[in-house]
Structure formats: structure tokens, C-alpha cells
Design an enzyme around this catalytic site. Structure first.
Site, mmCIF file in Angstrom:
data_model
loop_
_atom_site.group_PDB
_atom_site.id
_atom_site.type_symbol
_atom_site.label_atom_id
_atom_site.label_comp_id
_atom_site.label_asym_id
_atom_site.label_seq_id
_atom_site.Cartn_x
_atom_site.Cartn_y
_atom_site.Cartn_z
ATOM 1 N N SER A 6 0.863 -1.181 0.000
ATOM 2 C CA SER A 6 0.000 0.000 0.000
ATOM 3 C C SER A 6 0.893 1.223 0.000
ATOM 4 O O SER A 6 1.832 1.322 0.799
ATOM 5 C CB SER A 6 -0.908 0.000 1.224
ATOM 6 O OG SER A 6 -1.752 1.133 1.176
ATOM 7 N N GLU A 7 0.625 2.164 -0.909
ATOM 8 C CA GLU A 7 1.597 3.230 -1.151
ATOM 9 C C GLU A 7 1.761 4.196 0.022
ATOM 10 O O GLU A 7 2.722 4.955 0.062
ATOM 11 C CB GLU A 7 1.304 3.972 -2.459
ATOM 12 C CG GLU A 7 -0.049 4.582 -2.582
ATOM 13 C CD GLU A 7 -1.069 3.667 -3.257
ATOM 14 O OE1 GLU A 7 -1.055 2.448 -2.968
ATOM 15 O OE2 GLU A 7 -1.893 4.171 -4.038
#
Lengths: 216, 229, 229, 216
Positions: A51-52
Site C-alpha cells: 500500500s503506497e
């Protein structure tokens, strides 16, 4: 008869994508249907979700009683961690994205062109205040971009085009498109149909597609 | 003895000038230095350039700062988004300048600011509207965009634990922009949920060394809001 | 099940090709993947470009690789130094190409390689011999040098603990180049002093996430040599 | 009589530098005499030492029985950590250097020019295989560069020059020079003498200096 087929549901589409992700891949899932893909990977198949906002090894949504308010994904949904997960800062997280370390990113889309161009962040060339977010970084960075979207808009406008009309997210990045009607590879020769919903005649798929389709 | 703790948010915000560039960390309300943003609203500095992932949501925090007309320019990756009501109002009447930046480029520009890299090429945005008006160059067959470092006169940070040297650790996804924002501020101000004795944060644990931190105020504000979507 | 452990150094080094660019981490013998460098000598690949902080010292490790004529080019920040005897011999007879890079620029170029930044401007080296032949630009009144990212076909790393996902932690000053080298390799190979169960390395502790790592071999080689100067 | 003065010893010089470092500064000490400066800062004065291999908060050399083989400074000397110290990777460590976060870096030098140019890494314009190390990064990055060196070479060649003849480390970076004879500020108007060893006449100092000196 010609009408004897049904589009895949969002859930079926997510499951169809998940089916194609092998064990050991590092994968980022964009907002929308792509997020659902995570829930469809069998728990015993180790696929590592990034997840960025700074997580490698994200797990599914928590049970309500185990919710950690400090732990969200990039879509601001509360998530869990798999054993083996880790945190990193935002610059390192996007360095991971841009640096080509993700095997796959699954993104939503507005339009995909037969040359792989993707448009998924703005429906207007003149809207100056949209949301860009991390899609451009993901689109240039991941080893593979798979786009998941409905085959046409609700009003029937085509989305698989010769050239995108909306502002681009990135050029030439899309490797495969999963729609509610078909799975389509983006190749040097344009769109190649890999799979369709059962019973859908090729010409009906082509009728809903701007760019020419080839059969695999 | 080095002691970066100050006694109040007001003391922490002292000296911020009109026209300052203010970096605000946080992502999706997690690790967001809300007490410091409120302190900045209270403190009164105006004509600010604010750098934050979004243009704010709802009517609090960065959104309120914008709503009160204190922000001359916002640099962000999400402008229009669910709940960006105050930004929309101010933007519609032309009272705020907007610079849209892809999220990874925003993070990298802030990181570059802290790390003394004045500018860098990135493939992100190549061949898109983002490249418009910017220097571009084909590198290894891809159009890359020259992006400039971002530094803040002021950096606002939320940490989980801090010691008197200003060493910081973060909690879970609250890390996000905080370490890079901390490093990119000329005056870096931290609100810390917990106070640690010097040495409690071990050399391996520390994410942000105190060298990046100027002031720390203890704000035990508790968990971020839970959002069920 | 993801399991990046391999059973031997030989297995770890399999497939490295002639002409490869090999990044070798470590600083002053601390955190240096000596067993892997020995494995590379054994493995036989030649015409290598080696990226390492020094051109080797004494007659082992990188120095031996150079001495055996396997290195076409070395990119480093210390070429001539106390003990660089083998490099001196090979360099004197014109049998190795040398690219000298300031140490911080070397680290940043490797970091850029891992982070997908193809090139960046840095003030380091502006107005000096380092800028010669490179593109320069005045930014904020200072001459800055355009530097290119470095990526490795192979990256050699030494870690203190590793788990089967390839998550890594380092020991003390053994961290140095290791995290950035790990991220910049197409094939990243790790020698780990200790094996951890998955989950023993907590999300906050992990310095290098396994996404950057391809193979891990357990090499309990013990402490680096103590040097009293 | 004119000869009635003595140069500062290396230790005295290191102590003279240490005296000028206030509590709370973040300081990097280069190889050679600068390294000795760390030992001269009183233990109760909190000065935080950075080492470019990735340490903030370095302490003095260890007792032999407490030596940690994994803990060295950038000069490859075994060191200790102060309470509050931390580790970082090489890129982050040089980001800290280049980003202007060090209050001071004390470097050795071969030559300093009156415009602040520093030469400290190579004595030859044609030696193609020298050691650069981290000096260039430190010289452009720290808020202040103080150079510590002998006032002349052993053979009497001058080192405080109108212009450096050796390859530069960085242009215009030096703020102050500590030699075995004097403490000299580098100002817009050139070299200004701040202090000298007791009894050294100004004209004798000037005679050992290429560039013109001013009195403070």
C-alpha cells in the site's frame, strides 16, 4: 440466442483477476474493484500486498473488535498486517513503486488505448483541480499494469479506444484489461481477447469496443 | 543539555512568519499534526504556501486554514476529493493558487528538499498534463520530467514517541510523510503522543534522528478517527 | 510459500553473467558480503563492473576479484588508499577502468537506482574536477552536477538477520550501503548472519523489506575484524 | 625576541577548536586532527557527532574490553554511541550532510584560498585514481566548514593562498581556518586573523601566508 450471456459482477471480476496472480508476487491494488481483488486471493497463496502509504504485506480488513485506528491502506480503509509485513515512509514507498519492484499493479480505469495508454484520473482536459494521487507513479513503476473497469460507461460510451480522449495517467503502460465482459491483452498488435464471459459472441464484444479486437 | 521540548502548542508555533512555506505531514488523518495546524490557525501567520497530500477535507485542520483565507498556495496530490468543501469554495473564487503533483513526486520532492538534492528527473508524469510547462528529457526511452525539491520554512510533524533530543518513532501507518517532512523543514515542529526518556528509543528503532527536529510538544491526542466506508 | 533461502553460496551466485554490473555493499569491512564476493570469484563471471565504496584493500574480497582480472571497471569513492595494492597493480597496467565518485553521490546514485529516479542534480562536486565532462547547471546560485542512477544486475548484501520473505535487519554500522544496494539490484543476494522466523522481525524493525531481496544464504561468519589504528 | 613563540601541538589545536563548539551543535569531524576534536569536548557539553557511514550521536573510543567490532566511524576507528544515538543508511546519512543539517564540519586541508575554496583530497591535477571519499559532500553540505591544518607544509610551502593550486574539494566553503599558528576567519574581505599562538608577531604570520591577512 444472442442475448444469452451475463456480464461478470464486480465480485466475479475481482475473483477473475485474483486467479491470475501467482504466489510470490508483490502487488499493489488501486482504489475500487482492484481493492476487492485482495479478498479473492486464497489465504494459503502468499501474495504480498503493498500500500503506497507505506506498507508491504497488507492483510484483509480487520474484525471490528480488532480494528487498529492507526492502520489504513491508501484508500483509507482499515486493514491488517500479514506476518512478515513492514512499514516505510512515503518517499521510500514510492521509490519502491517507481523503482520497478512491484510485479503487478491493478488499477481502475476510465479509458485504455490499444497502445497501452491509460486514463484513470480525470475526465476533463480542463479541470485544473482534480485528484491525481499515486496512480501516475504506479502506472510508470510497476512491472505490469492490469486495468479493471466496466467495458463501457453506463451510458454505453466505449472505453477501449484507439486513442484515449481523457488526460493520460501514463503512456503505454497497460498490459492487460479486465472488464465485466472480457479479459484483453494489450500487445504490439493491439488488443487481443484472452477470455470472455460465457456465451458472448465476438462481434458483440467488438461492437462495444472502439479499437479493433483480435482473437487469441 | 539539549532539550527540544516546549511547554505548549503556542510556544511551539512561535515565530512563524507571513509568507512561510509550511509542510504538513499525515496521510488520511493518520499521523497528521492536527494540534499544530490548529496552533498555526491560532498563531495567525498568513499568505502561507501549504504542502500537504490533500487540500483538506471537512472543515478542520488544513481545510480550515484554507477556509480562513490564510493559504496563498497549496501544493498537493489530491485537490478535489470527497469532503474538500472549503478548498472548493476558495478555489472557485480564485483566492488560492493550486499546484497539483503526483503523490510519489510530492514525496520525492520533499525527500529531495531534506537531502540537499535541488532537482531530479522522474518518469512519473511523462507524456501527461503533469509534464506541461516543465523541462522534460528522454532517458532510457522514457520521457522524464525535471522536478524541483520542496523545502519548508516550517515542517509540522506528528510522532508516536519523542525524546528530548527530538528523536522520533511513528505508529503504524502514521509514519507516511512524517520522516521526510521532518527532514525538509528549516523549523521542524513535532507533536508527540508520548514522551520517552533519552535512550528508551534505541539506535535501531529511531526513524527520525533529532538532528531534523527543532521543537517538540507533548500532545496526547489519542487515536485518529475510525472511518468505516 | 515464499522462501528465499538457498542452501549454499554457490546456489546463491548461480546465473551471474559475464559483463554484469555488481553492487557490493559494506563500509570499512563492516557489513561487507565477503562470502558472496568469494562466491563470485569462485563462480567465474568476468568483465564485471563493480560498484563499491573502495577499490578493495589487501588481497581479499573485492581486491582479489580485481587482482584476478575479472573487473573491467570499478566505480568507487576511494581508489588509491592504504592497502589498495591489487588495484594499483591492475590500474598501473591499464587493465581496469576507474570511475571516481564522491561518497555521498555514490550513495545517492545507488539510492536513485533503486527508487526509479534516472538522474538528479547535486551540488556535490560543483566547481571541481568531478564536474568535468558532466552536465552542470547553476541552481540557487550554486553549480550543480547532473548525476545518473546506478543499478546493478546483481546486488550483494550482508545482513544481521533475515527471514524467509527476505526481510532484513542490520547490525550497528553494518547498515551503511546495504539497504540502498539491496534496493538497486535486479538480482539481490543476501548473506545473513542469523535466520529469523517470519514475524520475529517486526513491522517497525525491518529495514529492508523482502520485496527487494531475491536470495538469502545463511552465513554465520561472525564479527568483522577489529582494526586498531 | 622574535622567536619566542611555539606552534600549537595537534592536541592543543584540537582543544582550541573544541572550545568554539557550543552545546547543541550537530558536528561531523573529518579524518586526522579533526577526529581528535571529539575527545576535547567536555562530556557535559552535549555536542552530537555525526559519522557519515550512518551514525548520529557517536561517542568516544571504547575501552578495549567493551569494543564492538560492528561499530566504527568513517575513519574506520572503533567508537561508542552516546545515549540518544541512532543509525541510518548511507544515502540517508549523506542526505543529512548535503541537506544542510550539520551545524559544523571540521575538515583537514591541504590548501585554503582567501575566497574560501578548499583543497583537501588530492595534491595533483593529474592523479586520476585518488581517494575522494565524503569530503566534497561535507564541504558543500554543512552550515559551516572549519578547516584544521598546519599553517605551512613541512618544507615550508604556504597553504593559505590567494587561489588554491590543488584540485578543489568545494568552492567558497571555508568559514574559518585553525592552523598550528593562528585562527583565521574567511570573510568577504579575505582572511582575518582572530587569534594567534602567544607571542607570534603579525608580520611573521603574514610571512608564512600567501594571501594578505587582516587583523580583526
Amino acid at each position: 440466442m444472442a442475448g444469452d450471456w451475463k456480464p461478470w459482477t464486480r465480485e466475479a471480476l475481482a475473483a477473475r483477476v485474483a486467479q491470475d496472480i501467482p504466489e510470490g508476487w508483490y502487488v499493489n491494488l488501486g482504489i475500487g474493484i482492484p481493492t476487492l481483488v485482495g479478498n479473492c486471493v486464497p489465504p494459503d497463496r502468499e501474495v504480498v500486498l503493498h500500500s503506497e502509504n507505506g506498507i508491504v504485506g497488507m492483510g484483509p480488513a480487520p474484525a471490528p473488535e480488532a480494528l487498529n485506528p492507526w492502520l489504513v491502506n491508501a484508500s483509507r480503509q482499515h486493514v491488517t498486517l500479514r506476518t512478515g509485513a513492514s512499514y516505510m515512509n512515503h518517499a521510500d514507498s514510492f521509490g519502491l513503486v517507481r523503482g520497478g519492484h512491484l510485479d503487478l499493479c491493478v488499477l481502475g480505469g476510465f479509458q485504455v488505448a490499444e497502445n497501452g495508454d491509460l486514463a484513470n484520473w480525470s475526465r476533463s482536459q480542463t479541470d485544473n483541480a482534480p485528484a491525481i494521487g499515486g496512480a501516475m507513479d504506479l502506472a510508470v513503476g510497476a512491472k505490469r499494469i492490469w486495468v479493471v473497469m466496466e467495458h463501457t460507461t453506463k451510458s454505453g460510451e466505449k472505453r477501449l479506444l484507439r486513442r484515449c480522449t481523457y488526460p493520460l495517467t501514463a503512456t503505454g503502460c497497460t498490459k492487460r484489461v479486465y472488464t465485466d465482459l472480457a479479459v484483453i491483452d494489450v500487445t504490439d498488435k493491439g488488443f487481443v481477447v484472452v477470455d470472455t464471459v460465457p456465451g458472448l459472441p465476438f462481434d458483440e464484444l467488438q461492437a462495444r469496443t472502439d479499437a479493433p479486437l483480435r482473437q487469441a | 543539555m539539549i532539550d527540544k521540548f516546549v511547554r505548549s502548542v503556542a510556544e511551539a508555533m512561535a515565530g512563524i512568519k507571513d509568507g512561510a512555506t509550511v509542510l504538513v505531514a499525515g496521510f488520511a488523518q493518520i499521523g497528521e499534526p492536527r494540534a499544530l495546524v490548529d496552533g498555526l490557525i491560532e498563531q495567525g501567520a498568513k499568505d502561507l504556501t501549504v504542502v500537504h497530500n490533500t487540500a483538506g477535507r471537512g472543515r478542520e485542520g488544513v481545510a480550515r486554514l484554507i477556509g480562513e483565507g490564510r493559504v496563498r498556495k497549496i501544493i498537493c496530490s489530491f485537490a478535489r476529493s470527497r469532503g474538500s468543501v472549503l478548498f472548493e469554495e476558495v478555489y472557485a473564487r480564485g483566492a488560492i493558487e493550486l499546484e497539483m503533483v503526483p503523490q510519489g513526486t510530492l514525496a520525492e520532492r520533499i525527500r529531495a528538499g531534506g537531502a540537499g538534492i535541488p532537482a531530479f528527473f522522474t518518469p512519473t508524469g511523462g507524456g501527461t498534463l503533469v509534464a506541461r510547462g516543465k523541462e522534460t528529457r528522454i532517458i532510457d526511452g522514457r520521457e522524464c520530467v525535471l522536478e524541483q525539491a520542496i523545502r519548508g520554512d516550517v515542517a509540522l510533524v506528528e510522532a508516536w514517541r519523542a525524546d528530548r533530543w527530538g528523536n522520533l518513532v511513528y505508529r503504524d501507518a502514521g509514519r507516511n510523510f512524517n520522516p521526510i517532512v521532518a527532514a525538509a523543514g528549516t523549523l521542524t515542529i513535532v507533536q508527540a503522543q508520548n514522551v520517552a526518556e533519552l535512550g528508551e528509543l534505541t539506535p535501531e528503532m529511531i526513524v527520525t534522528p533529532g538532528i531534523y527536529v527543532d521543537r517538540v510538544v507533548h500532545v496526547p491526542s489519542g487515536d485518529p478517527p475510525v472511518v468505516i466506508s
